[in-house]
Structure formats: structure tokens, C-alpha cells
Design a protein around this motif. Structure first.
Motif, PDB file in Angstrom:
ATOM      1  N   SER A 139       8.095  -5.827  -0.329  1.00 53.98           N
ATOM      2  CA  SER A 139       6.805  -6.466  -0.587  1.00 53.98           C
ATOM      3  C   SER A 139       6.987  -7.719  -1.435  1.00 53.98           C
ATOM      4  O   SER A 139       6.402  -8.778  -1.155  1.00 53.98           O
ATOM      5  CB  SER A 139       5.869  -5.472  -1.298  1.00 53.98           C
ATOM      6  N   GLU A 140       7.838  -7.622  -2.454  1.00 52.36           N
ATOM      7  CA  GLU A 140       8.117  -8.771  -3.303  1.00 52.36           C
ATOM      8  C   GLU A 140       8.789  -9.890  -2.501  1.00 52.36           C
ATOM      9  O   GLU A 140       8.461 -11.074  -2.671  1.00 52.36           O
ATOM     10  CB  GLU A 140       9.006  -8.335  -4.465  1.00 52.36           C
ATOM     11  N   LEU A 142      -3.584 -10.791  -0.711  1.00 48.15           N
ATOM     12  CA  LEU A 142      -3.604 -10.714  -2.167  1.00 48.15           C
ATOM     13  C   LEU A 142      -4.884 -10.057  -2.667  1.00 48.15           C
ATOM     14  O   LEU A 142      -4.854  -9.246  -3.604  1.00 48.15           O
ATOM     15  CB  LEU A 142      -3.466 -12.114  -2.774  1.00 48.15           C
ATOM     16  N   ASP A 143      -6.009 -10.408  -2.043  1.00 48.59           N
ATOM     17  CA  ASP A 143      -7.285  -9.787  -2.432  1.00 48.59           C
ATOM     18  C   ASP A 143      -7.261  -8.288  -2.183  1.00 48.59           C
ATOM     19  O   ASP A 143      -7.793  -7.500  -2.970  1.00 48.59           O
ATOM     20  CB  ASP A 143      -8.443 -10.427  -1.654  1.00 48.59           C
ATOM     21  N   HIS A 144      -6.660  -7.900  -1.076  1.00 45.25           N
ATOM     22  CA  HIS A 144      -6.608  -6.479  -0.708  1.00 45.25           C
ATOM     23  C   HIS A 144      -5.705  -5.680  -1.643  1.00 45.25           C
ATOM     24  O   HIS A 144      -6.073  -4.604  -2.109  1.00 45.25           O
ATOM     25  CB  HIS A 144      -6.110  -6.345   0.731  1.00 45.25           C
ATOM     26  N   THR A 145      -4.519  -6.205  -1.921  1.00 46.07           N
ATOM     27  CA  THR A 145      -3.531  -5.434  -2.679  1.00 46.07           C
ATOM     28  C   THR A 145      -3.741  -5.509  -4.189  1.00 46.07           C
ATOM     29  O   THR A 145      -3.284  -4.627  -4.915  1.00 46.07           O
ATOM     30  CB  THR A 145      -2.109  -5.925  -2.373  1.00 46.07           C
ATOM     31  N   GLN A 146      -4.387  -6.593  -4.656  1.00 44.04           N
ATOM     32  CA  GLN A 146      -4.627  -6.767  -6.099  1.00 44.04           C
ATOM     33  C   GLN A 146      -3.329  -6.709  -6.908  1.00 44.04           C
ATOM     34  O   GLN A 146      -3.276  -6.126  -8.000  1.00 44.04           O
ATOM     35  CB  GLN A 146      -5.605  -5.690  -6.594  1.00 44.04           C
ATOM     36  N   ASP A 169       0.825  -1.214   0.000  1.00 41.00           N
ATOM     37  CA  ASP A 169       0.000   0.000   0.000  1.00 41.00           C
ATOM     38  C   ASP A 169       0.856   1.260   0.000  1.00 41.00           C
ATOM     39  O   ASP A 169       0.578   2.217  -0.735  1.00 41.00           O
ATOM     40  CB  ASP A 169      -0.931   0.009   1.221  1.00 41.00           C
ATOM     41  N   ILE A 170       1.895   1.278   0.834  1.00 38.11           N
ATOM     42  CA  ILE A 170       2.743   2.471   0.918  1.00 38.11           C
ATOM     43  C   ILE A 170       3.573   2.630  -0.351  1.00 38.11           C
ATOM     44  O   ILE A 170       3.728   3.743  -0.869  1.00 38.11           O
ATOM     45  CB  ILE A 170       3.649   2.409   2.159  1.00 38.11           C
ATOM     46  N   ALA A 171       4.111   1.533  -0.885  1.00 34.15           N
ATOM     47  CA  ALA A 171       4.864   1.623  -2.139  1.00 34.15           C
ATOM     48  C   ALA A 171       3.974   2.149  -3.264  1.00 34.15           C
ATOM     49  O   ALA A 171       4.406   2.980  -4.077  1.00 34.15           O
ATOM     50  CB  ALA A 171       5.440   0.255  -2.508  1.00 34.15           C
ATOM     51  N   ILE A 189       3.195  -3.821  -8.114  1.00 27.83           N
ATOM     52  CA  ILE A 189       3.624  -3.111  -6.906  1.00 27.83           C
ATOM     53  C   ILE A 189       4.262  -1.794  -7.319  1.00 27.83           C
ATOM     54  O   ILE A 189       5.107  -1.760  -8.225  1.00 27.83           O
ATOM     55  CB  ILE A 189       4.626  -3.942  -6.085  1.00 27.83           C
ATOM     56  N   GLY A 190       3.872  -0.718  -6.670  1.00 31.46           N
ATOM     57  CA  GLY A 190       4.405   0.599  -7.002  1.00 31.46           C
ATOM     58  C   GLY A 190       5.904   0.693  -6.774  1.00 31.46           C
ATOM     59  O   GLY A 190       6.460   0.007  -5.916  1.00 31.46           O
ATOM     60  N   CYS A 191       6.553   1.539  -7.570  1.00 31.54           N
ATOM     61  CA  CYS A 191       7.983   1.851  -7.419  1.00 31.54           C
ATOM     62  C   CYS A 191       8.904   0.718  -7.844  1.00 31.54           C
ATOM     63  O   CYS A 191      10.112   0.786  -7.626  1.00 31.54           O
ATOM     64  CB  CYS A 191       8.329   2.277  -5.989  1.00 31.54           C
TER      65      CYS A 191
END
Length: 330
Positions: free
Chosen positions: A255-256, A295-299, A200-202, A305-307
Motif C-alpha cells: 500500500s505504501e 485517500l478519502d476512502h482509506t483515511q 483495507d485488508i492490511a 496503514i495497518g500492520c
């Protein structure tokens, strides 16, 4: 060692150096062990070099690094600046704790609570992107727009970057250990929280950096310029952009790594199920349920994933993890 990890961010620089050495040692020994056992075709004969090097202290080191890493992953920023976790994940945590007859506590304590409060010389900045996945220059000010909110600063970004760097090193260690032994005990709820928070933060940082560089945002007068003179406003904006440009990619990589750890540990739990009749199916279901909620939340399968510069490997990893979860009766 135990004191360094438990009392973080006290002696934060030393903690990061310790984790760097630990990750390098484990990586080097893992490579040497792999080459030796395969080169001499003596698999299973030689004792794991990591266990031989670290001896009886290895289980304690593993436990402390797990606790440290999952805690830092859950709090890249203080609680008041973090997006909400999925309700289903919080509900699952309550169910598991009640099953274990543990008392739930609603107040989230984090390593941020141990930070010094004196930041008089630090540059004051807008609150960081992340809360409700939105960001605005107005976040620097109180609701009436008249007073500067002094709760965020350049120094807090420095602490956040240092913690994220230490987290990345801790996750390198844990990935190596899972690949070589698979014997770690990892809390699925804490891991899922870390995936949600880091992702979420990324994503929020990535969105902010993209919008701040767009032509439309460049024509708007920043609220910083309404309260600071032009030179100070430009300096504050540059400080913020530099910090976010450093922090975002680290959290994206973390995150990864958390997804990789989830996949490796899920494989370990499945192996336990197949090889031991006494293995707990409930542990597998609880862990799988928590990761599925993340996984459902972050999609991530849909948006990445950002960045992260190249999301292809991330998308492949996440889709593979989703496939691992399908056979589990969640």
C-alpha cells in the motif's frame, strides 16, 4: 516472461523468481547509473543502463509488470472476501469508460478464478478478515451456524502470501522505473483500487491480530472449539495467525509503495503539463480524482496503514501526496 505474468498463478514460484531478479537488476543498474553519471559529471550523456541492458523488450516488460501489479493489488483476496470500493471511484470508472466508448462489465474476474479447486489436505479456516472491515469466528460457519463453510483454507492463505510477495517485487521495479524515466503509463482507477484494497485488508488484518491477542478475546470460547476438538482448534488458530502475521505487513508495504507510485506518476503528469502544450489535462484530472477518492476512502493521513511498524513515513508521504493533488481542479 509475458506468459508467466498473464497466466498467474500458474508457475507462481517461477513468476516470483523472475520478478525478484528483475527488481534486483533494475535496482543495481539504477544505483550504478546514478553513481556513474554524477561521479563523472556526465549527466545526460550516458545512455540509461537499464534501457541498454533490457533493450527493446523493456517497454513490453514495463507494460506487463504494470498490468500484473495493479491486478494483484486489486485482488489480495477473492472478490467475495473484499470490502466494497468507494462508490465515487466506481462511478468515475464508468464515466471514463463511457468517454472512451468502452463497454463496462460488472463481473470482476481475477487471478483467483484460475486456482485449482482440490484442497482436501488443506486446513479449513475461518474466512479472512476484510469483508466490511469486520471479522468474527462465526465467519467459519453458515448463517444457521450448523455447517462449516469450506471456502477458505490454509492453502488459500499460501496463495495470497505468494501473490502479495510477487506484488511487492513488481512495485519495486515500477518505482525504480518511474524515478529513472517517468515515462510509464499507469491507470489511475486501477492504482486507486489497489490502494483501497491493500490498505483495507492490511487494516482489517491488523485489527484482527490486535483483538485476538487482547485479554478479552482470550477468555472467550472460540467457535472453532465448538466444532473441532481442542488440539485441532488450537492448530487451526495458529495456522491462521501465522498466515495473517506474514500477509498483513506485506500488504501494508505494498500500500505504501502504491502511494509512492501515485506521487511519482502525478509528478510526471504535472511535468508533462508544463513542458508540452499537447499534454492532456483530462488525464491529469482523471488520475488525480481517482487517487483523491482512494485517500478519502482509506483515511491514511489520519489512521495510517495497518500492520506497518512505523507509520510516520507513511503519514508524511500521504500528506505530501494530498498537497500534490490540491492544485488540480478536481
Amino acid at each position: 516472461m509475458e506468459h508467466l505474468l498473464r497466466m498467474y498463478p500458474r508457475s507462481g514460484d517461477l513468476t516470483e523468481k523472475f520478478l525478484l531478479v528483475l527488481s534486483l537488476v533494475v535496482s543495481a543498474l539504477s544505483e550504478n547509473s546514478f553513481q556513474f553519471t554524477h561521479g563523472d559529471q556526465s549527466q545526460g550523456i550516458q545512455k540509461n543502463q537499464i534501457e541498454r541492458a533490457l533493450g527493446n523488450s523493456l517497454p513490453l516488460i514495463e507494460r506487463r509488470v504494470i498490468d500484473f501489479g495493479l491486478h494483484i493489488a486489486s485482488f489480495p483476496f477473492p472478490s467475495s472476501f473484499l470490502p466494497s470500493l468507494p462508490k465515487a471511484l466506481i462511478d468515475l470508472e464508468r464515466v471514463i469508460l463511457s468517454r472512451q466508448r468502452q463497454v463496462t462489465v460488472n463481473v470482476e474476474k481475477s487471478w483467483w478464478d484460475r486456482l485449482p479447486q482440490d484442497e482436501q489436505k488443506s486446513v479449513r479456516l475461518p474466512n479472512p478478515p476484510g469483508r466490511n472491515n469486520s471479522y468474527s469466528d462465526t465467519s467459519l460457519f453458515s448463517q444457521n451456524g450448523n455447517n462449516i463453510d469450506h471456502s477458505w483454507s490454509e492453502e488459500k492463505y499460501s496463495f495470497s502470501i505468494s501473490a502479495a510477495s510477487s506484488l511487492e517485487l513488481a512495485l519495486i521495479f515500477l518505482k525504480r522505473r518511474l524515478k529513472s524515466s517517468g515515462l510509464l503509463a499507469i491507470d489511475g482507477i486501477a492504482l486507486a483500487k489497489g490502494i483501497c484494497r491493500c490498505t483495507d485488508i492490511a487494516n482489517a488484518i491488523g485489527n484482527h491480530l490486535a483483538s485476538s491477542g487482547s485479554s478479552s478475546s482470550l477468555t472467550k470460547k472460540s467457535r472453532l472449539e465448538e466444532y473441532y476438538d481442542e488440539s485441532l482448534a488450537l492448530h487451526a488458530k495458529q495456522v491462521e495467525e501465522d498466515a495473517l502475521s506474514t500477509l498483513g505487513p506485506i500488504l501494508g508495504r505494498c500500500s505504501e509503495s502504491l502511494l509512492t507510485i501515485a506521487s511519482l506518476y502525478l509528478r510526471s503528469l504535472n511535468d508533462d503539463q508544463q513542458n508540452s502544450p499537447h499534454a492532456s489535462h483530462r488525464a491529469l484530472v482523471d488520475f488525480g480524482s481517482a487517487i483523491k477518492m482512494a485517500l478519502d476512502h482509506t483515511q491514511i493521513e489520519r489512521v495510517g496503514i495497518g500492520c506497518i511498524m512505523d507509520n510516520e513515513s507513511t503519514l508524511k508521504l500521504t500528506r505530501s501526496l494530498r498537497e500534490q493533488l490540491r492544485p488540480i481542479a478536481i
